[in-house]
Design a protein around this motif. Structure first.
Motif: not given
Length: 314
Positions: A145-151
C-alpha cells in the motif's frame, strides 16, 4: 510378623484398586483434565472475573484504586469513540467472513473437483500466510500500500492509472477498506485446507450423478458441496465473526487506528485505554472489555440464528 501381613494385605488391596477399570478411568480423567482445567482457571477464568471487578474501579494500575460502581459503564455508553470503533468492527464483521468463506469455498471446490496437477503444492501456497506472524503479514501489506514504491500503485500505473503517490492507509476514505484484503489474505488459506479436507469425504458418486443430470460446477457447488459441509461452514463463520470482533494486532501495526481514528476498532481502543501513553485507566478498559464480551456473545447468537445447525446426509 503381624506388621508384614498387614503391609502385604494393604499392598494387595492397592493392587486390586489399580486393576479396577472404573478406578483406572477416573485416574486417567484426573491426570488428563486437571492440568488443563487448572490452567484455564488460572489463566482464563480468574483474569476475566478480575476484569469484572476492575470495571467497577477508577484505577490506573499504579495509584490506589477507587470504587466507583457502574460509572465506567455510564461513561462507556456516552463515549462516541467506542461506538465509532464498534462500527468499524461491524464493518469488518460484515465483509471479512463473507469474502473469506466465499473465496475459500470456491478455491477448495476447484482444487478438489477439477483435478488440477500439483494440488498439494497449491494447498501449501495458500496455507503459507498462516505460517507467517502478524507482524510479517502487516509489513508485507504496508509495502503493497505504500505511496512511493508500493506494489498496488505500481500495478495501477502499469494499466494506465497513475495514483500520484497516493498512500492507501493514510487517507480516511480508503484506510478502513484497505484493511479488509490483509485480513482476508491472512485467513483464507487456512479455510481452503479445512474445506478441501471436508470435500474429499463427499462420495464421488454424487457428483457423477449430477454430471449425468447435466448440472454445472456452480450447481454442484451450491446443491451438493455446500449443503453437505454446512456444519463446518457454520463453525468457520462463527470463528471468523468472533475473530474480526476481537482482532486488533494487524490494525495496531498497520495504522494504529488512524488516520484520525478511521480504522480504530474496539479492541485497540480498549488496549489504548489500558496501556496508552497519555491515558491509563484499567477500570475503564475493563468495562470496555466486558462490553466487548457481551457483543461477542450476541454475535454468536445472531450467527446461530442466521445459520441453523442442521446437517445433510447422503
Amino acid at each position: 510378623m503381624l506388621r508384614t501381613d498387614a503391609e502385604h494385605a494393604s499392598q494387595k488391596k492397592r493392587s486390586k484398586l489399580l486393576q479396577n477399570a472404573s478406578f483406572q478411568k477416573l485416574l486417567f480423567l484426573f491426570v488428563a483434565l486437571v492440568p488443563t482445567f487448572g490452567g484455564y482457571l488460572v489463566f482464563g477464568l480468574y483474569p476475566n472475573l478480575l476484569s469484572v471487578y476492575y470495571s467497577l474501579l477508577d484505577w490506573n494500575g499504579i495509584s490506589k484504586a477507587k470504587f466507583i460502581g457502574l460509572e465506567n459503564y455510564g461513561r462507556l455508553f456516552m463515549d462516541h469513540y467506542v461506538w465509532r470503533a464498534l462500527g468499524h468492527n461491524l464493518f469488518y464483521m460484515a465483509t471479512v467472513p463473507l469474502i473469506t468463506i466465499f473465496i475459500s469455498l470456491v478455491l477448495a471446490y476447484l482444487l478438489t473437483n477439477k483435478g488440477y496437477a500439483g494440488t498439494a503444492i497449491f494447498k501449501v501456497l495458500f496455507f503459507f500466510p498462516n505460517v507467517l506472524s502478524t507482524v510479517v503479514v502487516s509489513l508485507l501489506w504496508a509495502f503493497i500500500y505504500d505511496g512511493s514504491f508500493g506494489l498496488l500503485n505500481a500495478f495501477l500505473k502499469l494499466i494506465g492509472i497513475d495514483m500520484n503517490g497516493f498512500y492507501w492507509l493514510g487517507d480516511t476514505r480508503t484506510a478502513l477498506a484497505a484493511l479488509v484484503p490483509p485480513l482476508v489474505w491472512a485467513g483464507v488459506g487456512f479455510y481452503i485446507v479445512i474445506f478441501m479436507n471436508a470435500m474429499s469425504t463427499i462420495p464421488k458418486s454424487l457428483y457423477e450423478c449430477a454430471v449425468l443430470e447435466g448440472a454445472s460446477h456452480m450447481t454442484r457447488l451450491f446443491r451438493i458441496t455446500i449443503p453437505l459441509i454446512s456444519p463446518l461452514i457454520r463453525v468457520s463463520t462463527v470463528f471468523l465473526v468472533l475473530g474480526t470482533l476481537k482482532s486488533l494486532d494487524l490494525v495496531l501495526i498497520l495504522t494504529r487506528g488512524g488516520p484520525a481514528g478511521s480504522t480504530d476498532v474496539i479492541g485497540l481502543y480498549m488496549f489504548n485505554m489500558a496501556f496508552g501513553e497519555q491515558v491509563q485507566n484499567y477500570g475503564y478498559a475493563s468495562a470496555i472489555g466486558m462490553f466487548l464480551f457481551l457483543i461477542l456473545v450476541g454475535a454468536k447468537l445472531v450467527v446461530d440464528k442466521l445459520i441453523p445447525d442442521r446437517g445433510y446426509e447422503y
